[in-house]
Design a protein around this motif. Structure first.
Motif, PDB file in Angstrom:
ATOM      1  N   THR A 114     116.017 -27.115  26.465  1.00  0.00           N
ATOM      2  CA  THR A 114     116.066 -27.881  25.226  1.00  0.00           C
ATOM      3  C   THR A 114     117.218 -27.403  24.360  1.00  0.00           C
ATOM      4  O   THR A 114     117.981 -28.204  23.824  1.00  0.00           O
ATOM      5  CB  THR A 114     114.756 -27.695  24.436  1.00  0.00           C
ATOM      6  N   ALA A 115     117.337 -26.083  24.242  1.00  0.00           N
ATOM      7  CA  ALA A 115     118.396 -25.535  23.403  1.00  0.00           C
ATOM      8  C   ALA A 115     119.748 -26.000  23.907  1.00  0.00           C
ATOM      9  O   ALA A 115     120.592 -26.455  23.138  1.00  0.00           O
ATOM     10  CB  ALA A 115     118.325 -24.015  23.395  1.00  0.00           C
ATOM     11  N   ARG A 116     119.919 -25.921  25.225  1.00  0.00           N
ATOM     12  CA  ARG A 116     121.227 -26.280  25.759  1.00  0.00           C
ATOM     13  C   ARG A 116     121.537 -27.749  25.552  1.00  0.00           C
ATOM     14  O   ARG A 116     122.632 -28.122  25.171  1.00  0.00           O
ATOM     15  CB  ARG A 116     121.297 -25.921  27.236  1.00  0.00           C
ATOM     16  N   ALA A 117     120.528 -28.586  25.795  1.00  0.00           N
ATOM     17  CA  ALA A 117     120.743 -30.018  25.623  1.00  0.00           C
ATOM     18  C   ALA A 117     121.081 -30.333  24.168  1.00  0.00           C
ATOM     19  O   ALA A 117     121.976 -31.122  23.880  1.00  0.00           O
ATOM     20  CB  ALA A 117     119.502 -30.784  26.061  1.00  0.00           C
ATOM     21  N   ASN A 118     120.379 -29.680  23.233  1.00  0.00           N
ATOM     22  CA  ASN A 118     120.637 -29.939  21.810  1.00  0.00           C
ATOM     23  C   ASN A 118     122.036 -29.533  21.416  1.00  0.00           C
ATOM     24  O   ASN A 118     122.711 -30.247  20.667  1.00  0.00           O
ATOM     25  CB  ASN A 118     119.628 -29.189  20.945  1.00  0.00           C
ATOM     26  N   LEU A 119     122.465 -28.370  21.908  1.00  0.00           N
ATOM     27  CA  LEU A 119     123.810 -27.903  21.563  1.00  0.00           C
ATOM     28  C   LEU A 119     124.847 -28.888  22.085  1.00  0.00           C
ATOM     29  O   LEU A 119     125.784 -29.253  21.389  1.00  0.00           O
ATOM     30  CB  LEU A 119     124.060 -26.523  22.159  1.00  0.00           C
ATOM     31  N   GLU A 120     124.617 -29.309  23.318  1.00  0.00           N
ATOM     32  CA  GLU A 120     125.543 -30.240  23.957  1.00  0.00           C
ATOM     33  C   GLU A 120     125.627 -31.504  23.114  1.00  0.00           C
ATOM     34  O   GLU A 120     126.700 -32.032  22.843  1.00  0.00           O
ATOM     35  CB  GLU A 120     125.004 -30.560  25.343  1.00  0.00           C
ATOM     36  N   ARG A 121     124.476 -31.971  22.694  1.00  0.00           N
ATOM     37  CA  ARG A 121     124.413 -33.219  21.939  1.00  0.00           C
ATOM     38  C   ARG A 121     125.197 -33.096  20.636  1.00  0.00           C
ATOM     39  O   ARG A 121     125.839 -34.019  20.194  1.00  0.00           O
ATOM     40  CB  ARG A 121     122.942 -33.522  21.650  1.00  0.00           C
ATOM     41  N   GLN A 122     125.119 -31.934  20.018  1.00  0.00           N
ATOM     42  CA  GLN A 122     125.799 -31.765  18.732  1.00  0.00           C
ATOM     43  C   GLN A 122     127.229 -31.276  18.889  1.00  0.00           C
ATOM     44  O   GLN A 122     127.876 -30.912  17.913  1.00  0.00           O
ATOM     45  CB  GLN A 122     125.042 -30.754  17.873  1.00  0.00           C
ATOM     46  N   ASN A 123     127.712 -31.238  20.127  1.00  0.00           N
ATOM     47  CA  ASN A 123     129.074 -30.784  20.397  1.00  0.00           C
ATOM     48  C   ASN A 123     129.326 -29.359  19.944  1.00  0.00           C
ATOM     49  O   ASN A 123     130.417 -29.020  19.507  1.00  0.00           O
ATOM     50  CB  ASN A 123     130.098 -31.692  19.716  1.00  0.00           C
ATOM     51  N   ILE A 124     128.292 -28.529  19.971  1.00  0.00           N
ATOM     52  CA  ILE A 124     128.480 -27.125  19.617  1.00  0.00           C
ATOM     53  C   ILE A 124     128.740 -26.369  20.911  1.00  0.00           C
ATOM     54  O   ILE A 124     128.038 -26.586  21.900  1.00  0.00           O
ATOM     55  CB  ILE A 124     127.237 -26.570  18.908  1.00  0.00           C
ATOM     56  N   ALA A 125     129.751 -25.534  20.895  1.00  0.00           N
ATOM     57  CA  ALA A 125     130.075 -24.777  22.094  1.00  0.00           C
ATOM     58  C   ALA A 125     128.888 -23.909  22.497  1.00  0.00           C
ATOM     59  O   ALA A 125     128.134 -23.448  21.646  1.00  0.00           O
ATOM     60  CB  ALA A 125     131.295 -23.906  21.840  1.00  0.00           C
ATOM     61  N   SER A 126     128.691 -23.700  23.791  1.00  0.00           N
ATOM     62  CA  SER A 126     127.625 -22.793  24.212  1.00  0.00           C
ATOM     63  C   SER A 126     128.124 -21.914  25.347  1.00  0.00           C
ATOM     64  O   SER A 126     129.226 -22.085  25.836  1.00  0.00           O
ATOM     65  CB  SER A 126     126.373 -23.573  24.623  1.00  0.00           C
ATOM     66  N   GLY A 127     127.271 -20.967  25.735  1.00  0.00           N
ATOM     67  CA  GLY A 127     127.675 -20.007  26.758  1.00  0.00           C
ATOM     68  C   GLY A 127     128.313 -18.791  26.111  1.00  0.00           C
ATOM     69  O   GLY A 127     128.538 -18.766  24.898  1.00  0.00           O
ATOM     70  N   PHE A 128     128.616 -17.800  26.932  1.00  0.00           N
ATOM     71  CA  PHE A 128     129.125 -16.547  26.384  1.00  0.00           C
ATOM     72  C   PHE A 128     130.628 -16.390  26.535  1.00  0.00           C
ATOM     73  O   PHE A 128     131.168 -15.309  26.358  1.00  0.00           O
ATOM     74  CB  PHE A 128     128.392 -15.355  27.013  1.00  0.00           C
ATOM     75  N   GLY A 129     131.317 -17.495  26.853  1.00  0.00           N
ATOM     76  CA  GLY A 129     132.769 -17.430  27.019  1.00  0.00           C
ATOM     77  C   GLY A 129     133.468 -16.894  25.780  1.00  0.00           C
ATOM     78  O   GLY A 129     134.495 -16.231  25.874  1.00  0.00           O
ATOM     79  N   PHE A 130     132.892 -17.151  24.611  1.00  0.00           N
ATOM     80  CA  PHE A 130     133.538 -16.733  23.359  1.00  0.00           C
ATOM     81  C   PHE A 130     133.718 -15.225  23.273  1.00  0.00           C
ATOM     82  O   PHE A 130     134.568 -14.753  22.520  1.00  0.00           O
ATOM     83  CB  PHE A 130     132.732 -17.226  22.154  1.00  0.00           C
ATOM     84  N   MET A 131     132.943 -14.482  24.031  1.00  0.00           N
ATOM     85  CA  MET A 131     133.015 -13.022  23.929  1.00  0.00           C
ATOM     86  C   MET A 131     134.408 -12.487  24.260  1.00  0.00           C
ATOM     87  O   MET A 131     134.753 -11.381  23.861  1.00  0.00           O
ATOM     88  CB  MET A 131     131.970 -12.368  24.839  1.00  0.00           C
ATOM     89  N   ASN A 132     135.195 -13.263  25.009  1.00  0.00           N
ATOM     90  CA  ASN A 132     136.551 -12.807  25.350  1.00  0.00           C
ATOM     91  C   ASN A 132     137.595 -13.238  24.329  1.00  0.00           C
ATOM     92  O   ASN A 132     138.755 -12.853  24.433  1.00  0.00           O
ATOM     93  CB  ASN A 132     136.954 -13.361  26.719  1.00  0.00           C
ATOM     94  N   ASN A 133     137.195 -14.076  23.375  1.00  0.00           N
ATOM     95  CA  ASN A 133     138.193 -14.558  22.405  1.00  0.00           C
ATOM     96  C   ASN A 133     138.528 -13.480  21.382  1.00  0.00           C
ATOM     97  O   ASN A 133     137.732 -12.580  21.127  1.00  0.00           O
ATOM     98  CB  ASN A 133     137.662 -15.794  21.683  1.00  0.00           C
TER      99      ASN A 133
END
Ligand SMILES: N[C@@H](CCC(=O)N[C@@H](CS)C(=O)NCC(=O)O)C(=O)O
Lengths: 394, 367
Positions: free
Chosen positions: A43-62
């Protein structure tokens, strides 16, 4: 309700088999747990996707791009969010470890003092406990930080605590010790002394058990501990180079500097937690029956020996479990750091990083996991210790 | 807790993380199946019924929820009666007037810099109007849409006059107070890094705390948007003892924002802002709206709804812009009432003047 002995009968229907039934219940509970977690995650993932909010831990390298005022590990603005996580974690652990050591020590002292025969000492300890236990921790932190440390004079008008130790509204500045060529020799001497002491104590104990004679191992240990390093000092020189703080343009430069935010947080946590630990220690000591003390006195042990050899070891098994939860509380309470701008994990990772990346779920999950892991590791260590001090029936 | 329980909990934690990452969720299918939502698509079926319906939701609820700052003179500041004022607050009122014809149908949600984005993401507020800088990552990965720029700003520093500092270049080694969760933190890092200077940042969650930390001498300087410096100086113990340094180290286009994915609502907010600017451009003021409705200028007629059906196209009444201007005036009136030269902040129009007066304020035409 069936009488318990019926449970042992194995009917033709498997369902009446209690072992099988409980297994089914267990499996059902596990399946339900997994289903619930899956549901939440999806549910969390689908909601994030729907709101165009980035998800996953890729940001940790930014690149993080912001500064942190206290970093125990190398960090710069070019470091990644993953690095910020480690910086925050190190800052949290620093407070947790130092806080725990001092809180346990202070708690033991106050707890014993409260049982002291000296009226003044025991009343002072009681007042301490009642005052600090009953005021919310956040208020105490505000008090130490905003009312005590912040109104201190500016660095140029510092209060001189000791030679080269200064107290100002920028915190404590003190001389730093930098390693020199003699440092490793010095540490080796220290290690040799410690190993020597352990061996000596083993031997002394064996001898005492065998012959009943006590050996002045304490004094010899102290001699070793001071003597060996001292020998190194005379042989090769000072083990560290001392660098005193000097006044710079804005603040002290060089030396070691403790931030007022760090001092307020650690001090507040120690004072608060020690009040609880004192009560735990007191009840632990009181739980050892008076007969034990009397018996110890009867075989000729003096007061301090009685406390050390008879009472404390038995009290420990009552003290350790609740002590564990106080240590856990201290660690968790350190997250109040954010209120006084100490850069702990919650403040810079669950605060700044969350705000900049907007990835609330990942950041909060990771932060919660860290506290859980710290707590579990502490519990594990304390459980192991508890198993050792718990009374072993013979 | 015994050690078996410990092991069990560790298992749960690892399991939860594994689930989050490795489950091939429906999420992937969703993205693959969906074309990029165009305005029209969003308005009709909409990929996401829930997200697309902010306007309906606001209407049904009977008021709009607007996120504002917790207290920043000129932008959003509560008085002792709890009434909010400021340019960000006026913009909330403008949108409420556009939707309801009534500027009072707003509930204000004061938010710290740190909490504002989660509040918008989670749907706690419909609109964030809180001196928020339009940046690329906020527009993209945070999942927002900026409606435009209501105030062109830039970041500056303030120091105590007694320190003898007169330029930001002299701040090498200084401790600087600011608020967490802001672009301010990042710009400062860039500035010092770019100039090869050293600094320490002390970042508080509450603005009043970072300000008092500076005021009491815990920090050597305080930094924020220039507009913020004007506002904050007013509440310092002794405003005359401080000096705003000449350097402006960043671009801070402040603007209202909404959740991405609801094009209709974004349009309502965007065109409310454009209507305010166009009104100033066309000389339509709070005091002359009714008269202007019968103006000979086709531009004014389209703005005020006496010609065409531009309001309807937004899902509003054709009167929408007239309602907005009646409630808060045009952009220039809003500016002068809240932060302009005659207010305690006394900020000249500068970049925020209309394009034809040498500023950057420019709105696409209503036609
Ligand atoms: N424009 C910057 C900074 C905005 C900001 O939060 N500024 C502070 C300092 S002026 C503020 O408005 N504080 C008021 C509050 O927290 O209520 C951003 O979007 O990140």
């Amino acid at each position: 309700m069936r009488p318990p002995d019926k449970n042992k009968s194995f009917g033709p229907m498997a369902w009446t088999n209690p072992r099988l039934r409980s297994l089914v219940y267990q499996l059902g509970a596990i399946a339900a747990t997994i289903a619930i977690f899956t549901f939440f995650a999806l549910t969390a993932r689908a909601n994030l996707e729907r709101q165009n909010i980035a998800s996953g831990f890729g940001f940790m390298n930014n690149t993080a791009g912001f500064g942190v005022i206290q970093t125990l590990i190398p960090y710069s603005e070019e470091s990644s969010y993953g690095r910020v996580f480690l910086v925050g974690l190190a800052n949290t652990l620093l407070v947790a470890v130092i806080g725990t050591v001092f809180a346990v020590a202070l708690g033991f002292v106050i707890g014993v003092a409260r049982l002291s025969g000296n009226w003044l000492v025991s009343k002072l300890a009681a007042v301490y406990v009642e005052v600090f236990r009953n005021i919310p921790l956040l208020l105490q932190l505000f008090f130490w930080y905003f009312a005590i440390l912040r109104p201190l004079p500016a660095p140029r008008e510092s209060i001189v605590l000791l030679p080269d130790v200064f107290l100002s509204n920028r915190g404590v500045a003190m001389p730093a010790f930098h390693p020199t060529d003699a440092t490793s020799l010095f540490l080796i001497a220290l290690a040799v002394a410690i190993v020597g002491i352990i061996v000596l104590r083993r031997w002394a104990r064996k001898r005492r058990l065998a012959t009943g004679q006590s050996f002045p191992d304490g004094r010899i240990a102290l001699g070793l501990l001071i003597g060996l390093p001292l020998l190194v000092f005379f042989a090769v020189g000072a083990p560290a180079q001392i660098e005193p703080p000097v006044m710079g343009k804005f603040n002290f430069d060089g030396g070691w500097r403790l931030l007022p935010e760090f001092v307020a947080l650690t001090f507040g946590l120690v004072v608060y937690t020690a009040a609880f630990i004192a009560e735990i220690v007191r009840s632990g000591i009181l739980s050892v029956s008076k007969g034990q003390t009397e018996a110890a006195h009867a075989i000729g042990l003096n007061n301090s020996q009685t406390l050390r050899l008879v009472v404390i070891p038995q009290a420990l098994r009552v003290i350790v479990p609740p002590l564990t939860s106080q240590i856990l509380n201290l660690t968790k309470n350190s997250s109040l750091a954010v209120a006084i701008a100490y850069p702990d994990l919650v403040s810079i990772f669950a605060g700044t990083v969350l705000n900049q990346t907007g990835q609330a779920i990942e950041v909060i999950a990771l932060t919660m996991a860290v506290y859980l892991v710290i707590s579990l590791a502490t519990s594990f260590a304390m459980n192991t210790y508890n198993a050792r001090v718990a009374i072993v029936e013979r | 807790m015994n050690n078996r329980l410990v092991a069990f909990l560790v298992g749960i934690v690892i399991g939860a993380f594994a689930l989050y990452f490795f489950l091939p969720g429906p999420a992937t299918h969703l993205t693959a199946a969906q074309p990029v939502a165009t305005d029209a698509a969003a308005k009709k079926a909409g990929p996401t019924a829930a997200a697309a319906a902010t306007l309906d939701l606001v209407r049904k609820r009977g008021y709009m929820q607007c996120g504002v700052s917790q207290g920043l003179a000129g932008f959003s500041n509560p008085n002792d009666k709890g009434e909010w004022s400021g340019i960000d607050v006026d913009f909330c009122k403008a949108v409420a007037a556009a939707v309801f014809g009534d500027a009072n149908k707003v509930k204000y949600r004061p938010l710290s810099a740190k909490d504002r984005f989660t509040a918008l993401q989670s749907g706690e507020i419909d609109l964030l109007s809180r001196n928020t800088t339009w940046t690329m990552s906020r527009d993209t990965s945070l999942g927002f849409d900026f409606a435009g720029v209501i105030y062109y700003d830039g970041q500056g520093f303030i120091v105590k006059k007694a320190s003898g500092i007169t330029s930001a270049a002299q701040l090498d080694g200084a401790t600087i107070c600011t608020q967490t969760g802001t672009t301010t933190e990042l710009n400062m890092a860039d500035y010092f890094r770019g100039h090869g200077m050293d600094y320490k940042v002390l970042a508080f969650e509450k603005n009043e705390e970072s300000l008092s930390a500076y005021d009491e001498g815990r920090c050597d300087a305080y930094t924020t948007d220039a507009s913020g410096l004007f506002a904050q100086r007013l509440i310092m113990k002794n405003p005359d003892e401080h000096l705003v340094l000449p350097e402006v180290i960043s671009k801070e286009p402040l603007g209202p924002l909404v959740r991405q994915g609801d094009a209709q609502w974004a349009d309502v907010v965007r065109w409310t802002l454009f209507a305010l600017i166009n009104a100033e451009d066309l000389g339509v003021r709070q005091s002359n709206v009714e008269m202007m409705k019968v103006s000979d200028s086709p531009d004014i007629k389209r703005l005020l709804g006496t010609e065409g059906a531009y309001g309807q196209a937004l899902g509003l009444s054709n009167n929408w812009a007239a309602d907005v201007i009646k409630a808060v005036g045009n952009y220039g009136e809003m500016y002068n009432r809240t932060v302009g030269p005659d207010t305690p902040l006394g900020i000249p129009r500068g970049l925020n003047a209309l394009w034809k007066n040498g500023g950057l304020m420019y709105a696409p035409p209503i036609r």
